[in-house]
Design a protein around this motif. Sequence first.
Motif, mmCIF file in Angstrom:
data_model
loop_
_atom_site.group_PDB
_atom_site.id
_atom_site.type_symbol
_atom_site.label_atom_id
_atom_site.label_comp_id
_atom_site.label_asym_id
_atom_site.label_seq_id
_atom_site.Cartn_x
_atom_site.Cartn_y
_atom_site.Cartn_z
ATOM 1 N N TYR A 34 -2.610 -0.420 -11.740
ATOM 2 C CA TYR A 34 -2.385 -0.188 -10.323
ATOM 3 C C TYR A 34 -3.642 -0.438 -9.496
ATOM 4 N N THR A 35 -4.814 -0.276 -10.098
ATOM 5 C CA THR A 35 -6.046 -0.635 -9.399
ATOM 6 C C THR A 35 -6.081 -2.128 -9.107
ATOM 7 N N LEU A 36 -5.722 -2.926 -10.117
ATOM 8 C CA LEU A 36 -5.675 -4.379 -9.935
ATOM 9 C C LEU A 36 -4.591 -4.778 -8.935
ATOM 10 N N ILE A 37 -3.456 -4.068 -8.993
ATOM 11 C CA ILE A 37 -2.367 -4.354 -8.046
ATOM 12 C C ILE A 37 -2.808 -4.063 -6.616
ATOM 13 N N LEU A 38 -3.464 -2.914 -6.414
ATOM 14 C CA LEU A 38 -3.927 -2.549 -5.073
ATOM 15 C C LEU A 38 -4.967 -3.538 -4.549
ATOM 16 N N LYS A 39 -5.852 -3.999 -5.426
ATOM 17 C CA LYS A 39 -6.847 -4.992 -5.015
ATOM 18 C C LYS A 39 -6.165 -6.280 -4.574
ATOM 19 N N THR A 40 -5.097 -6.647 -5.278
ATOM 20 C CA THR A 40 -4.340 -7.847 -4.913
ATOM 21 C C THR A 40 -3.615 -7.656 -3.592
ATOM 22 N N ILE A 41 -3.047 -6.467 -3.394
ATOM 23 C CA ILE A 41 -2.321 -6.184 -2.153
ATOM 24 C C ILE A 41 -3.248 -6.261 -0.951
ATOM 25 N N LEU A 42 -4.469 -5.731 -1.104
ATOM 26 C CA LEU A 42 -5.422 -5.722 0.006
ATOM 27 C C LEU A 42 -5.844 -7.130 0.418
ATOM 28 N N LYS A 43 -5.646 -8.095 -0.466
ATOM 29 C CA LYS A 43 -5.998 -9.479 -0.152
ATOM 30 C C LYS A 43 -4.874 -10.225 0.561
ATOM 31 N N ILE A 44 -3.701 -9.596 0.654
ATOM 32 C CA ILE A 44 -2.565 -10.235 1.328
ATOM 33 C C ILE A 44 -2.864 -10.305 2.828
ATOM 34 N N PRO A 45 -2.772 -11.481 3.426
ATOM 35 C CA PRO A 45 -3.126 -11.619 4.850
ATOM 36 C C PRO A 45 -2.142 -10.961 5.806
ATOM 37 N N SER A 46 -0.854 -10.936 5.428
ATOM 38 C CA SER A 46 0.171 -10.393 6.324
ATOM 39 C C SER A 46 0.224 -8.874 6.224
ATOM 40 N N ALA A 47 0.130 -8.210 7.393
ATOM 41 C CA ALA A 47 0.190 -6.756 7.421
ATOM 42 C C ALA A 47 1.573 -6.253 6.999
ATOM 43 N N GLN A 48 2.630 -6.984 7.363
ATOM 44 C CA GLN A 48 3.987 -6.579 7.001
ATOM 45 C C GLN A 48 4.206 -6.671 5.495
ATOM 46 N N GLN A 49 3.676 -7.727 4.881
ATOM 47 C CA GLN A 49 3.809 -7.874 3.436
ATOM 48 C C GLN A 49 3.001 -6.811 2.694
ATOM 49 N N ARG A 50 1.815 -6.475 3.242
ATOM 50 C CA ARG A 50 1.014 -5.416 2.632
ATOM 51 C C ARG A 50 1.743 -4.082 2.695
ATOM 52 N N LYS A 51 2.387 -3.811 3.829
ATOM 53 C CA LYS A 51 3.133 -2.565 3.992
ATOM 54 C C LYS A 51 4.288 -2.492 3.007
ATOM 55 N N LYS A 52 4.983 -3.615 2.826
ATOM 56 C CA LYS A 52 6.107 -3.657 1.888
ATOM 57 C C LYS A 52 5.622 -3.444 0.462
ATOM 58 N N ALA A 53 4.488 -4.069 0.121
ATOM 59 C CA ALA A 53 3.941 -3.924 -1.228
ATOM 60 C C ALA A 53 3.485 -2.494 -1.493
ATOM 61 N N PHE A 54 2.839 -1.878 -0.492
ATOM 62 C CA PHE A 54 2.412 -0.486 -0.635
ATOM 63 C C PHE A 54 3.609 0.446 -0.787
ATOM 64 N N SER A 55 4.690 0.160 -0.082
ATOM 65 C CA SER A 55 5.903 0.966 -0.185
ATOM 66 C C SER A 55 6.479 0.893 -1.590
ATOM 67 N N THR A 56 6.487 -0.295 -2.165
ATOM 68 C CA THR A 56 6.986 -0.469 -3.529
ATOM 69 C C THR A 56 6.127 0.282 -4.531
ATOM 70 N N CYS A 57 4.795 0.151 -4.372
ATOM 71 C CA CYS A 57 3.873 0.823 -5.300
ATOM 72 C C CYS A 57 3.991 2.340 -5.208
ATOM 73 N N SER A 58 4.173 2.856 -3.993
ATOM 74 C CA SER A 58 4.298 4.310 -3.835
ATOM 75 C C SER A 58 5.540 4.830 -4.530
ATOM 76 N N SER A 59 6.627 4.043 -4.505
ATOM 77 C CA SER A 59 7.849 4.444 -5.217
ATOM 78 C C SER A 59 7.611 4.482 -6.712
ATOM 79 N N TYR A 60 6.899 3.473 -7.212
ATOM 80 C CA TYR A 60 6.581 3.452 -8.632
ATOM 81 C C TYR A 60 5.746 4.667 -9.029
ATOM 82 N N MET A 61 4.794 5.013 -8.168
ATOM 83 C CA MET A 61 3.887 6.111 -8.480
ATOM 84 C C MET A 61 4.609 7.456 -8.529
ATOM 85 N N ILE A 62 5.710 7.568 -7.788
ATOM 86 C CA ILE A 62 6.497 8.811 -7.830
ATOM 87 C C ILE A 62 7.024 9.041 -9.242
#
Length: 269
Positions: free
Chosen positions: A173-201
């Motif tokens: 998840y550290t590597l995933i978060l680093k990859t997400i932070l490199k995404i240029p689109s704010a909307q895509q980053r938000k969607k990716a963070f939403s997916t990761c938060s569900s996984y973390m639950i």
Amino acid sequence: MPNMTSITEFILLGLTDDPELQVAIFFFLLITHLLSVSGNMAIIMLTLSNIHLKTPRYFFLRNFSFLEISFTTVCIPRFLINIATGDTTISYNAFCNWLVISGWLAGFLIIFPPVIMGLQLDFCDSNTIDHFICDSSPMLLIAYTDTQFLELLAFLLAVFTLTVTLALVFLSYTLILKTILKIPSAQQRKKAFSTCSSYMIVVSISYGSCIFTYVKTSAKEGVALSKGVAVLNTSIAPTLNPFIYTLRNQRVKQALREFTKKILSLSKQ
């Protein structure tokens, strides 16, 4: 040892003696079990039938779904039968067979050594288990022989297994978060963070319940709490997994739609 008798069955005390609460628990666990099995079965069928899901990711998700079905089926149906029939006994052999099978599938390292040693214990004080499943910790409470070494072994294996797997999850998840932070689109980053938060639950529920259940040096610690945590581990988490890990995925949802259309077309013929 005087008056020693051979134990042929165990008595499971379950979660509560309140009849009304037992009814509520029965329907709650029945619904979550059906959702868990059907959801995970859907994942297995979809990943096997759709050519676009023939990738390592979905191979491991299919294997994960199979493990979830096996794990929850070992625990929940037996408890539902206990509530429905009032028969809270389980034979010695049926405990051994199902536990070895589930232990092999769910975690060879953490289950198998304590089980082999636990089968050598003497149970001559009581055959009543204060739990709704025949796990190793509640069984140690009714053993006549000294269980300190077995408890320590189970503790060390649990710490090792959980530490290694949790470290791998944390690294992933550290590597995933680093990859997400490199995404240029704010909307895509938000969607990716939403997916990761569900996984973390689900990760938090699974690891949290395992830590409460297995990472303790004494089997006597928190029996009531362990029973509540076991419900999370055997019922809630397996129910959430299909929805969070796979069924939110667009490719899986598309495969589900195609599979549904195929079934409907076959039924009309």
